[in-house]
Design an enzyme around this catalytic site. Structure first.
Site, short mmCIF file in Angstrom:
data_model
loop_
_atom_site.label_atom_id
_atom_site.label_comp_id
_atom_site.label_asym_id
_atom_site.label_seq_id
_atom_site.Cartn_x
_atom_site.Cartn_y
_atom_site.Cartn_z
N HIS A 149 0.73 -0.82 -0.01
CA HIS A 149 0.19 -0.53 -0.11
C HIS A 149 0.63 1.16 0.02
O HIS A 149 0.84 2.01 -0.56
CB HIS A 149 -0.72 0.16 0.98
CG HIS A 149 -1.34 1.18 0.85
ND1 HIS A 149 -2.65 2.14 0.80
CD2 HIS A 149 -1.21 2.16 2.43
CE1 HIS A 149 -2.98 3.26 1.00
NE2 HIS A 149 -2.77 3.22 2.00
N ASP B 119 -10.98 2.20 7.09
CA ASP B 119 -10.92 3.93 7.13
C ASP B 119 -11.44 4.63 6.08
O ASP B 119 -10.64 4.54 5.05
CB ASP B 119 -9.27 3.83 7.30
CG ASP B 119 -8.90 4.92 7.42
OD1 ASP B 119 -9.29 6.10 7.85
OD2 ASP B 119 -7.44 5.23 7.00
MN MN Z 1 -5.78 3.83 6.79
#
Ligand code: MN
Length: 418
Positions: free
Chosen positions: A132, A230
């Site tokens: 990521h 998130d």
């Molecule tokens: Mn995050």
């Protein structure tokens, strides 16, 4: 470890998320009643407040389940957690002598409304997945500068908002914020156009601490895990994030799955952190396998349409473990409390279908995804429902988390104009 058979037959099915090996902690309510602590077993919930009142579960002098949160139990530490797990296993195992007393305290999961299982005392989100961080860094700063110079030495994090943590099923409203496009001199206040999710695992701190922990010691403070989304407004983030990191881009909402899966249930699925490119400082050094083999997937369903699976990945893809994150968090003397929530950071694997956010899946909007319905997506549209699921696969059973789901509602009208 094989399946531990339960007299609750539904718990013995191989695809059941909640076998006796799991025993996850939640908070539920029925119809007009007040919320209560419960433990999922098969397609039922054991009413923990009732079990305590009836004297079936006695762990301490004071009641632990009088309030509809698990924080009181979490503060007790690993010995009491283990005692509770042993007692629940004895009460619910096939052939249990107390079955007649326990059976009336089970309620059908399908009839229950689920609530946040603990008081989230604080929330910190990390950025500890290498795939990521490399993907996002490449898009924002170029491949040469993808990983910041500190990245391999510590799990980078920011202090998030506990006040906007919500349970699965809670709709999430598209936020307004300051957006700045490259071809304008001034920012504008607009609804986010690049609203996104992040697939994460949340670690829940149990035993409090007050001073620096090392990775080896931090491990014992972690009570359990939840799935965590998130929600992220990428356009707000891109303009605001330097030099102090995300702020309003992440403040709208953070969604959690409704059951805290005990760390003990995940022990058979331990996995190593990856080989280290640079050695870690002593307090962050790996202390045995710190990750877990948990299959994760994400689906996206446009309003009124069937869902498409858009991501499949695994928690093993992380670079830093939850224990390393907790250790790093405490190094400057920060006290950590029962109910401290630590987001793992987005869990992306190396392949394209393993990416844990739309920012990565659509490569910043340059390569929109095609859903099974034929529609395309670069970022979330109003009415979309995003669902995270996950489980660790055992031999003939699995440890599931239950879904972490949320629907995107359209932005309200401009909050600053009458
Ligand atoms: Mn995050």
């Amino acid at each position: 470890m094989p399946l531990i058979p339960s007299w609750v037959d539904s718990a013995n099915a191989p695809d059941c998320d909640f076998p006796l090996n799991n025993l996850p902690y939640g908070v539920f309510s029925l119809a007009e009643e007040e919320p209560r602590c419960g433990v999922a077993i098969g397609d039922m919930i054991l009413d923990m407040a009732a079990a305590e009142e009836d004297g079936l579960i006695v762990l301490t002098d004071e009641p632990l389940f009088a309030l509809p949160f698990w924080n009181d139990l979490m503060e007790q530490g690993p010995a009491v957690w283990a005692a509770l797990r042993a007692r629940l296993t004895a009460l619910l195992a096939r052939g249990a002598p107390d079955r007649e007393a326990v059976e009336p305290l089970l309620v059908p999961l399908a009839e229950a409304r689920l609530h946040l299982p603990f008081v989230v005392s604080e929330y910190t989100d990390f950025y500890a997945g290498r795939h990521h961080a490399t993907n996002v860094g490449t898009m924002f700063r170029g491949a040469e500068n993808a990983l910041p110079p500190n990245w391999l030495h510590m799990p980078i994090g920011y202090n998030g908002r506990a006040s906007s943590v919500v349970v699965s099923g809670t709709p999430v409203r598209r936020p307004w914020g300051q957006l700045k496009s490259a071809d304008h001199d001034m920012p504008a206040f607009l609804p986010s156009r690049r609203f996104d999710f992040e697939l994460e695992l949340g670690a829940v701190v149990g035993t409090p601490s007050d001073g620096p922990l090392a990775t080896a010691g931090a491990e014992a403070h972690i009570f359990g895990f939840v799935l965590l989304n998130d929600w992220s407004a990428r356009d707000i983030q891109a303009w605001e994030y330097q030099p102090l990191g995300p702020f309003q881009a992440k403040a709208t909402a953070t969604s959690l799955s409704p059951w805290i899966v005990p760390k003990a249930a995940l022990e058979p699925f331990r996995a190593d952190t990856p080989a280290r490119e640079v050695p870690l400082l002593d307090h962050l050094r790996d202390d045995g396998p710190g990750l877990f083999d948990i299959d994760l997937q994400v689906t996206l369903a446009p309003e009124g349409q069937p869902a498409t699976t858009i991501t499949r990945t695994n928690y093993r893809e992380m670079y830093f473990s939850a224990a390393q994150q907790l250790a790093h968090h405490s190094t400057a003397g920060c006290p950590m409390n029962a109910g401290d929530l630590l987001g793992s950071g987005t869990i992306s694997g190396p392949g394209k279908p393993e990416r844990g956010s739309l920012l990565e899946l659509s490569w910043g909007g340059e390569e929109p995804l095609t859903l099974d319905t034929g529609e395309t997506r670069s970022f979330l549209q109003d009415g979309d429902t995003l669902t995270l699921t996950g489980h660790a696969q055992g031999d003939g059973y699995r440890i599931g988390f239950g879904a972490c789901s949320g629907q995107v509602l359209p932005a309200l009208k401009d909050p600053y104009r009458p």
